[in-house]
Design a protein around this motif. Structure first.
Motif, PDB file in Angstrom:
ATOM      1  N   LEU A  42      83.684  28.719 -39.465  1.00  0.00           N
ATOM      2  CA  LEU A  42      82.954  28.065 -40.564  1.00  0.00           C
ATOM      3  C   LEU A  42      82.658  29.058 -41.675  1.00  0.00           C
ATOM      4  CD1 LEU A  42      80.366  25.717 -38.860  1.00  0.00           C
ATOM      5  CD2 LEU A  42      82.294  25.093 -40.318  1.00  0.00           C
ATOM      6  N   SER A  43      82.281  30.293 -41.285  1.00  0.00           N
ATOM      7  CA  SER A  43      81.963  31.263 -42.330  1.00  0.00           C
ATOM      8  C   SER A  43      83.226  31.701 -43.057  1.00  0.00           C
ATOM      9  CB  SER A  43      81.196  32.453 -41.763  1.00  0.00           C
ATOM     10  OG  SER A  43      81.876  33.007 -40.675  1.00  0.00           O
ATOM     11  N   LEU A  44      84.374  31.630 -42.365  1.00  0.00           N
ATOM     12  CA  LEU A  44      85.632  31.899 -43.067  1.00  0.00           C
ATOM     13  C   LEU A  44      85.903  30.814 -44.105  1.00  0.00           C
ATOM     14  CD1 LEU A  44      88.127  33.140 -40.325  1.00  0.00           C
ATOM     15  CD2 LEU A  44      87.142  34.431 -42.209  1.00  0.00           C
ATOM     16  N   ALA A  45      85.583  29.569 -43.727  1.00  0.00           N
ATOM     17  CA  ALA A  45      85.747  28.472 -44.682  1.00  0.00           C
ATOM     18  C   ALA A  45      84.872  28.717 -45.907  1.00  0.00           C
ATOM     19  CB  ALA A  45      85.382  27.151 -44.013  1.00  0.00           C
ATOM     20  N   LEU A  46      83.695  29.270 -45.640  1.00  0.00           N
ATOM     21  CA  LEU A  46      82.779  29.610 -46.736  1.00  0.00           C
ATOM     22  C   LEU A  46      83.455  30.601 -47.670  1.00  0.00           C
ATOM     23  CD1 LEU A  46      79.856  28.703 -46.959  1.00  0.00           C
ATOM     24  CD2 LEU A  46      79.163  30.880 -46.000  1.00  0.00           C
ATOM     25  N   LEU A  47      84.140  31.551 -47.064  1.00  0.00           N
ATOM     26  CA  LEU A  47      84.810  32.601 -47.842  1.00  0.00           C
ATOM     27  C   LEU A  47      85.858  31.993 -48.769  1.00  0.00           C
ATOM     28  CD1 LEU A  47      85.359  35.676 -48.229  1.00  0.00           C
ATOM     29  CD2 LEU A  47      87.041  35.478 -46.422  1.00  0.00           C
ATOM     30  N   THR A  48      86.626  31.032 -48.246  1.00  0.00           N
ATOM     31  CA  THR A  48      87.691  30.470 -49.069  1.00  0.00           C
ATOM     32  C   THR A  48      87.122  29.696 -50.255  1.00  0.00           C
ATOM     33  OG1 THR A  48      87.750  28.529 -47.686  1.00  0.00           O
ATOM     34  CG2 THR A  48      89.312  30.278 -47.155  1.00  0.00           C
ATOM     35  N   ARG A  49      85.931  29.133 -50.064  1.00  0.00           N
ATOM     36  CA  ARG A  49      85.368  28.328 -51.148  1.00  0.00           C
ATOM     37  C   ARG A  49      84.427  29.125 -52.037  1.00  0.00           C
ATOM     38  NH1 ARG A  49      83.076  23.548 -47.761  1.00  0.00           N
ATOM     39  NH2 ARG A  49      81.983  23.080 -49.683  1.00  0.00           N
ATOM     40  N   HIS A  74      64.780  27.634 -48.529  1.00  0.00           N
ATOM     41  CA  HIS A  74      65.718  27.956 -49.585  1.00  0.00           C
ATOM     42  C   HIS A  74      66.778  28.924 -49.044  1.00  0.00           C
ATOM     43  CE1 HIS A  74      66.291  29.423 -54.027  1.00  0.00           C
ATOM     44  NE2 HIS A  74      67.353  28.840 -53.523  1.00  0.00           N
ATOM     45  N   LEU A  75      68.028  28.475 -49.080  1.00  0.00           N
ATOM     46  CA  LEU A  75      69.126  29.333 -48.626  1.00  0.00           C
ATOM     47  C   LEU A  75      70.117  29.535 -49.764  1.00  0.00           C
ATOM     48  CD1 LEU A  75      70.006  27.574 -45.250  1.00  0.00           C
ATOM     49  CD2 LEU A  75      68.483  29.515 -45.557  1.00  0.00           C
ATOM     50  N   GLY A  76      70.839  30.609 -49.717  1.00  0.00           N
ATOM     51  CA  GLY A  76      71.877  30.857 -50.713  1.00  0.00           C
ATOM     52  C   GLY A  76      72.675  32.084 -50.309  1.00  0.00           C
ATOM     53  N   ILE A  77      73.827  32.245 -50.914  1.00  0.00           N
ATOM     54  CA  ILE A  77      74.698  33.339 -50.499  1.00  0.00           C
ATOM     55  C   ILE A  77      75.296  34.010 -51.733  1.00  0.00           C
ATOM     56  CG2 ILE A  77      76.873  32.045 -50.323  1.00  0.00           C
ATOM     57  CD1 ILE A  77      77.217  33.383 -47.556  1.00  0.00           C
ATOM     58  N   LEU A  83      79.630  38.852 -46.943  1.00  0.00           N
ATOM     59  CA  LEU A  83      80.322  39.796 -46.067  1.00  0.00           C
ATOM     60  C   LEU A  83      79.508  40.089 -44.814  1.00  0.00           C
ATOM     61  CD1 LEU A  83      81.936  42.317 -48.543  1.00  0.00           C
ATOM     62  CD2 LEU A  83      83.022  40.561 -47.172  1.00  0.00           C
ATOM     63  N   LEU A  84      78.180  40.163 -44.980  1.00  0.00           N
ATOM     64  CA  LEU A  84      77.354  40.453 -43.812  1.00  0.00           C
ATOM     65  C   LEU A  84      77.349  39.282 -42.840  1.00  0.00           C
ATOM     66  CD1 LEU A  84      74.478  42.383 -45.563  1.00  0.00           C
ATOM     67  CD2 LEU A  84      76.112  43.268 -43.915  1.00  0.00           C
ATOM     68  N   VAL A  85      77.408  38.063 -43.368  1.00  0.00           N
ATOM     69  CA  VAL A  85      77.485  36.897 -42.480  1.00  0.00           C
ATOM     70  C   VAL A  85      78.796  36.920 -41.707  1.00  0.00           C
ATOM     71  CG1 VAL A  85      77.802  34.397 -42.518  1.00  0.00           C
ATOM     72  CG2 VAL A  85      75.919  35.426 -43.772  1.00  0.00           C
ATOM     73  N   LEU A  86      79.873  37.239 -42.416  1.00  0.00           N
ATOM     74  CA  LEU A  86      81.169  37.328 -41.736  1.00  0.00           C
ATOM     75  C   LEU A  86      81.141  38.394 -40.648  1.00  0.00           C
ATOM     76  CD1 LEU A  86      83.548  37.012 -44.796  1.00  0.00           C
ATOM     77  CD2 LEU A  86      83.549  35.529 -42.788  1.00  0.00           C
ATOM     78  N   LEU A  87      80.569  39.538 -40.991  1.00  0.00           N
ATOM     79  CA  LEU A  87      80.488  40.631 -40.020  1.00  0.00           C
ATOM     80  C   LEU A  87      79.675  40.203 -38.806  1.00  0.00           C
ATOM     81  CD1 LEU A  87      81.107  43.728 -39.601  1.00  0.00           C
ATOM     82  CD2 LEU A  87      78.811  44.124 -40.429  1.00  0.00           C
ATOM     83  N   THR A  88      78.533  39.564 -39.060  1.00  0.00           N
ATOM     84  CA  THR A  88      77.675  39.126 -37.965  1.00  0.00           C
ATOM     85  C   THR A  88      78.429  38.202 -37.020  1.00  0.00           C
ATOM     86  OG1 THR A  88      75.840  39.176 -39.502  1.00  0.00           O
ATOM     87  CG2 THR A  88      75.486  38.031 -37.433  1.00  0.00           C
ATOM     88  N   ASN A  89      79.098  37.224 -37.604  1.00  0.00           N
ATOM     89  CA  ASN A  89      79.775  36.243 -36.758  1.00  0.00           C
ATOM     90  C   ASN A  89      80.940  36.866 -36.002  1.00  0.00           C
ATOM     91  OD1 ASN A  89      78.015  34.267 -37.466  1.00  0.00           O
ATOM     92  ND2 ASN A  89      79.256  33.547 -39.185  1.00  0.00           N
ATOM     93  N   LEU A  90      81.645  37.759 -36.665  1.00  0.00           N
ATOM     94  CA  LEU A  90      82.759  38.426 -35.984  1.00  0.00           C
ATOM     95  C   LEU A  90      82.241  39.269 -34.825  1.00  0.00           C
ATOM     96  CD1 LEU A  90      85.788  39.202 -35.926  1.00  0.00           C
ATOM     97  CD2 LEU A  90      85.153  41.198 -37.259  1.00  0.00           C
TER      98      LEU A  90
END
Lengths: 511, 641
Positions: A42-49, A74-77, A83-90
């Protein structure tokens, strides 16, 4: 989208808690692996968009939560948190994979805590409301407390207590800082708010900034950890189970740096400027002191833990030099450190699982019978050394390049840390892998099993990718670091070139 | 062909990857994969050479943007010009020969595939270093060859001494790289670019002649070169590097990698020309290294160590050439040295193989009877390195000495001359001890001595041939030659001199042909003297005279035999110092920092045990406490406002 990413692991944890009854079930490991993998995808999908050219936060979600106190969900990226979210999930996926055979008792609880931990970390990186941030920040602690306390090694209780006390002290100060900020917003806007985007516009005076900066910085510096607040780290890293060490080093330390980048600097730029020299010197001490201490270690895991102190010093030094190269270098080095140090802990965990010792003197000559393991560990080790062509070099090079512009003396000290990194890591590698393999216990060890291989390969590939073609990463990072640099370039605090540079310019002949 | 230059690093890179991944399956075929890749690089290099020779180039090939942040940009781009194409030829030709030799030398070794994977990776890095069009890419190659050197020195990884030697090489090189890195930063922030053409075009405008910045840059760069090319004070890693397999010593630690420092300085000749102080230092370090290393070579017993010290000494000559502004002569010496030193090492490999792994020359002797080809090729290369007239070494070394003399460095010239005497002496000493006289080997080994297979003797013959004739590429004008080599390199190596000319800095003294001939005669005489001395001592006087001399010149003998105690000095200062510092830091961590933390914790606990009475278990009480607390915080905040 962001909420789904944050709470999917938590949902997985709840389902695990409710469904699994049998003790020997393999469902917890496969289930948690699936959940974390889906979160990663899902976070990769985030990356593409994600649009790297846009300014400000993306995928924002906001709804009022406690309107009376100005608290909102309130959330936002942005590039940094993406990148940190991707790292965390990986890294969560990898550490769950690495636990398959390492964790033998109370598996269900273990994987539940891993998933809760993932939710806590993701929330920390994505929250744009200080109150919400604080909740996630504290949420991270609880699963870690149990992970180290239950599944850690011999000295785990001492390590856990130390870790918790250190971080709790920081948390209390952070809470004070956040409350002070809240009351400032009451005074400024007429109604209080915890919303970060609004607080950015607060425009505080230098004196007010100073104390609030210190309160928040202290909390974050403990997490980083910055010398002299680092002594929880060697104990916690060493005693934690492998997966815990990977998450601690790979992601958790980054929450500290993230906090500094997200809160301390943009909210209190004047204080940041004022305290930058002191912080930079602490970072330099950390670089050299951490490296020297690492050199004296006999326990491989403790050695890597101290190397973290040194490497994190680089990141802090880069950030507080406030120019595009050094800050970008600092941010990409956060990712690199996650890959390299996370990878090193994984490697040591693999051998610990087989021999139940981490003392380097118990090993030797492993390269002769564990070929795959030796090669992959070598690559990860070299990426941590900062060999050009691998990821570590890109970060260190950019950091020191930027720092050099800011202050040549800092750069000289930091570069000497690069020499020391080679000394302690090569020594460690040599003690474990080279020399005669004369211990009978080491002669029959099995090479990597498939799940260990699959846990290591993504890290190795990433190390090469960032080392050889970092452009996609830098494209995402540059706007984020640019924002930091812009913040610091208020008119009266604009960068003054260091003295050596001025001299260099004076040498120019008239054109 | 220039468009295909990317193939040069690509082919060995692919070979390394393929062998690395499928080595188990390839087994002995991995050698052929690696050789095929290297032969491919010869073809492409020759093609590039042809194009450059016919006036095409300099040619830059952009591959992709590697790093880019703000104003900083590092391209992955390759540069082909006269200088890089010469290096390409040297690396690809000598490299291929060493690869072929290795298939014989490494036969039956456990890590055969690993060896060829690492050797191919080395070739890849070396080509990258040579072809890089900017400092950062060059640094990748620079560290890459260092890594391969580390891996290959430690090839016999179950031996602690091999692993130690590899680690030492890597760390000492890193110390040099410390300077290289700082130089890169300084160049970037003063010139705004890191491409060679960008920096060198601007250099005369940005940097004042003799100014502090350009001096700092060149000295820092030189620090890198000192590490990589094993000069004083960082030369200590190279003798230990002989722990690796002998073909590795031939390729990496003699012919190619160690010359990278020389190549880099020549590449930056524009900057060095602007920094006369740095040039002086380069020349002095070079001459001192040439002398000291030669003096150590005289007494060593290990044949590979003799060759290692002679490599250090010859590299010293190269730096001497650069320091006096004879950049082309430095490259010419790289060119000839690659052939004769490569040949010497490969011969040594044959000898060691025949001796079943014994390196000690005092156990050898008389091997010329069983190993004709090895003996003859070793003889040819020894003539060349000694500078015997009309061999390759004669022309290249003489050019250096002449340039030194002409630039007015009389003392350095004298030092170089004495070193030339010692070179002739210790090289012929090694020849005589190994191949002449009576065999001193134990019977069992004596029966084992035999000539090596074709795969190993063929490279010897080729290299020996070049050792004899490579000098004809640059016959000096005074001998009615055309100095073709120098002319060919002129566009690259003469840029610094042109700039000085424009700046009206004094030109070197005018050319006096008679004097050059006279000096040539002098150095020839010195060489013959050296050979004669070696003959007198090691053929006629063996074994009494060497022993007697060692006793009579006890102090000098010890100084030489113990390598001037450099290693011991470093060990007792830097190495032990760092270890002590590391231990102190750890003690500080445990006792001071943790002491404070645990002390606080203890205090808190003792206070808490008293405060425990407050735990009443009544929620209301806690609520009141929390309220008071929050109020206190708010109050504190209001007061500090």
């Amino acid at each position: 989208m962001l909420s789904i990413i944050i709470f999917l692991p938590l949902l997985g944890a709840v389902i695990l808690a409710l469904t699994v009854r049998r003790k020997e079930s393999t469902f917890p490991r496969w289930g948690s692996l699936t959940v974390s993998l889906i979160t990663f995808i899902l976070s990769l999908a985030l990356l593409t968009r994600y649009d790297p050219t846009a300014i400000g936060f993306q995928f924002e979600e906001q709804c009022s939560w406690v309107p009376a106190w100005g608290i909102s969900y309130h959330l936002g990226i942005d590039g940094l948190s993406l990148l940190l979210v991707l790292l965390t999930n990986l890294l969560t996926t990898i550490s769950i994979l690495s636990s398959f055979t390492a964790i033998k008792h109370r598996q269900k609880e273990y994987y539940i805590f891993m998933l809760i931990l993932q939710t806590g970390i993701l929330g920390t990186f994505l929250a744009l409301d200080l109150f919400l941030f604080y909740i996630f920040w504290e949420l991270m602690l609880i699963p870690l407390y149990f992970l180290i306390g239950i599944w850690g090694s011999a000295d785990r209780i001492y390590a856990t207590m130390k870790f918790i006390l250190y971080t709790m002290t920081g948390s209390v100060l952070m809470l004070v800082g956040i409350l002070m900020l809240y009351f400032k917003s009451v005074a400024a806007f007429g109604h209080g708010t915890f919303d970060l985007v609004k607080l950015y516009e607060l425009g505080l005076g230098a004196h007010e900034q100073f104390w609030m900066f210190l309160a928040l910085f202290f909390a974050f510096a403990i997490k980083v950890p910055l010398f002299p607040l680092h002594t929880w780290l060697p104990d916690a890293h060493t005693e934690a189970p492998t997966a815990g060490s990977i998450i601690l080093a790979g992601v958790l330390l980054k929450t500290g740096v993230y906090g500094i980048l997200r809160f301390c600097i943009p909210l209190f730029p004047l204080a940041a400027r004022q305290l930058a020299p002191a912080i930079s010197w602490l970072a330099i001490v950390a670089i050299i002191y951490g490296a020297l201490t690492a050199l004296a270690q006999k326990d491989a895991k403790r050695l890597v833990a101290y190397s973290s102190v040194s490497h994190m010093g680089f990141i802090i030094l880069g950030i507080f030099a406030f120019n595009l190269q050094s800050v970008s270098g600092g941010i990409i080095q956060m990712i690199n450190h996650g890959i390299s140090t996370g990878g090193l802990f994984l490697c040591i965990g693999i051998i610990y699982e087989r021999r139940h010792t981490r003392l380097m003197s118990d090993f030797g000559g492993l390269a002769q019978n564990l070929h795959k393991y030796a090669v992959l560990t070598m690559i990860i080790m070299l990426s941590s050394v900062g060999l050009p062509g691998l990821n570590g070099f890109i970060g260190e090079f950019l950091i020191i390049l930027g720092v050099f512009k800011h202050n040549i003396l800092y750069a000289v000290f930091a570069t000497s840390g690069v020499i020391l990194a080679a000394v302690y890591l090569l020594t460690m590698y040599q003690k474990i892998f080279f020399g005669p393999n004369d211990n009978p216990k080491n002669q029959k060890l099995a090479d990597l099993r498939s799940h260990e291989l699959w846990a290591l390969i993504p890290l190795v590939l990433l190390a090469f990718w960032i080392g050889l073609y970092p452009k996609p990463f830098l494209n995402i990072i540059e706007p984020a670091s640019n924002a930091i640099v812009q913040t610091m370039q208020t008119p009266h605090t604009s960068e003054t070139p260091s003295r050596f540079m001025v001299e260099a310019v004076h040498e120019l002949p008239p054109r | 062909m220039l468009d295909y230059v990317w193939l040069v690093p690509f082919l060995p890179g692919c070979a390394a990857l393929v062998i690395g991944l499928f080595g188990k399956w390839l087994r002995t075929r991995s050698g052929y994969v690696a050789i095929a890749a290297m032969l491919g690089t010869i073809v492409v290099s020759l093609g590039c050479f042809w194009d450059i020779l016919h006036g095409k180039g300099p040619f830059t090939q952009h591959l992709f943007t590697w790093i880019s942040v703000g104003e900083f940009k590092a391209e992955a781009a390759l540069l082909v010009d006269q200088l890089s194409v010469v290096m390409l030829l040297v690396v690809s030709v000598v490299g291929s020969l060493v690869f072929i030799y290795s298939t014989g030398y490494m036969k039956g070794e456990r890590g055969y595939a690993r060896y060829f994977a690492q050797l191919s990776l080395f070739a890849f890095s070396m080509f990258l270093l040579v072809l890089a069009d900017n400092f950062v890419l060059m640094f990748i190659g620079w560290e890459g060859v260092g890594l391969c050197s580390y891996l290959l020195i430690g090839y016999y990884m179950d031996k602690t001494w091999a692993a130690d030697a590899g680690r030492k090489a890597f760390i000492v090189n890193r110390i040099g790289d410390f300077g290289f890195l700082l130089a890169i930063f300084l160049i970037f922030w003063t010139s705004g670019t890191l491409t060679f053409s960008g920096v060198f075009d601007q250099a005369p405008v940005i940097y004042k002649y003799g100014g502090g910045v350009v001096t700092a840059i060149t000295l820092l760069l030189f620090m890198g070169a000192v590490g990589k090319s094993a000069q004083i004070p960082l030369f200590i890693w190279l003798p230990d590097a002989m722990a690796g397999p002998t073909p590795v010593s031939a390729l990496i630690h003699a012919a190619t990698m160690v010359t990278a420092g020389v190549y880099m300085v020549v590449r930056c000749n524009v900057l060095y020309s602007l920094a006369p102080t740095s040039m002086e230092i380069v020349a002095i370090i070079g001459a001192a290294t040439a002398f000291i290393a030669a003096s150590i070579g005289i007494t060593q017993r290990d044949i590979k160590r003799v060759l290692a010290y002679s490599t250090i000494s010859q590299l010293g000559y190269m730096f001497l050439a650069l320091g006096v502004g004879a950049f082309a002569a430095g490259i010419f010496h790289i060119f000839t040295h690659a052939f004769f030193k490569g040949c010497l090492f490969l011969c040594a490999g044959c000898v060691i193989h025949a001796m079943a792994g014994d390196n000690d020359m005092f156990h050898m002797g008389g091997m010329r009877k069983q190993m004709k080809i090895t003996w003859l090729t070793y003889f040819a290369a020894t003539l060349a390195i000694s500078g015997f007239p009309l061999t390759a070494g004669f022309f290249s070394k003489d050019e250096i000495l002449w340039a030194t003399f002409r630039s007015g460095h009389l003392i350095l010239w004298l030092v170089g001359l004495v070193a030339a005497f010692m070179t002739a002496f210790y090289m012929f000493r090694s020849l005589f001890l190994t191949f002449h006289g009576e065999s001193r080997a134990p019977e069992k080994i004596k029966a084992h001595i035999h000539e090596m297979p074709r795969s190993m003797t063929f490279p010897l013959v080729v290299l020996a041939f070049f050792s004899l004739v490579a000098g004809f590429f640059s016959i000096p004008k005074v001998l009615k030659g055309s100095a073709w080599f120098e002319h060919f390199l002129h566009p690259v190596t003469n840029r610094g001199a042109e700039i000085l000319h424009e700046l009206h800095v004094a030109d070197p003294t005018p050319h006096v042909p008679e004097l050059e001939l006279l000096l040539m005669g002098a150095s020839t005489l010195i060489v013959l003297l050296g050979i004669a001395a070696a003959y007198a001592v090691y053929i006629k006087g063996w074994p009494e005279i060497p022993k007697a001399w060692a006793q009579r010149f006890g102090v000098f003998y010890k100084l030489s035999f113990h390598k001037w105690w450099w290693d011991d000095l470093y060990n007792s200062t830097f190495v032990q110092g760092t270890i002590r510092l590391a231990k102190a830091a750890w003690q500080f961590d445990i006792f001071v920092i943790d002491g404070v933390i645990n002390g606080t914790a203890f205090m808190v606990r003792s206070v808490a045990s008293r405060l425990r009475k407050l735990q009443t278990g009544q929620l209301q009480a806690y609520g009141v406490g929390m309220l008071i607390g929050i109020n206190l915080i708010v109050l504190l905040f209001l007061l500090t406002r």
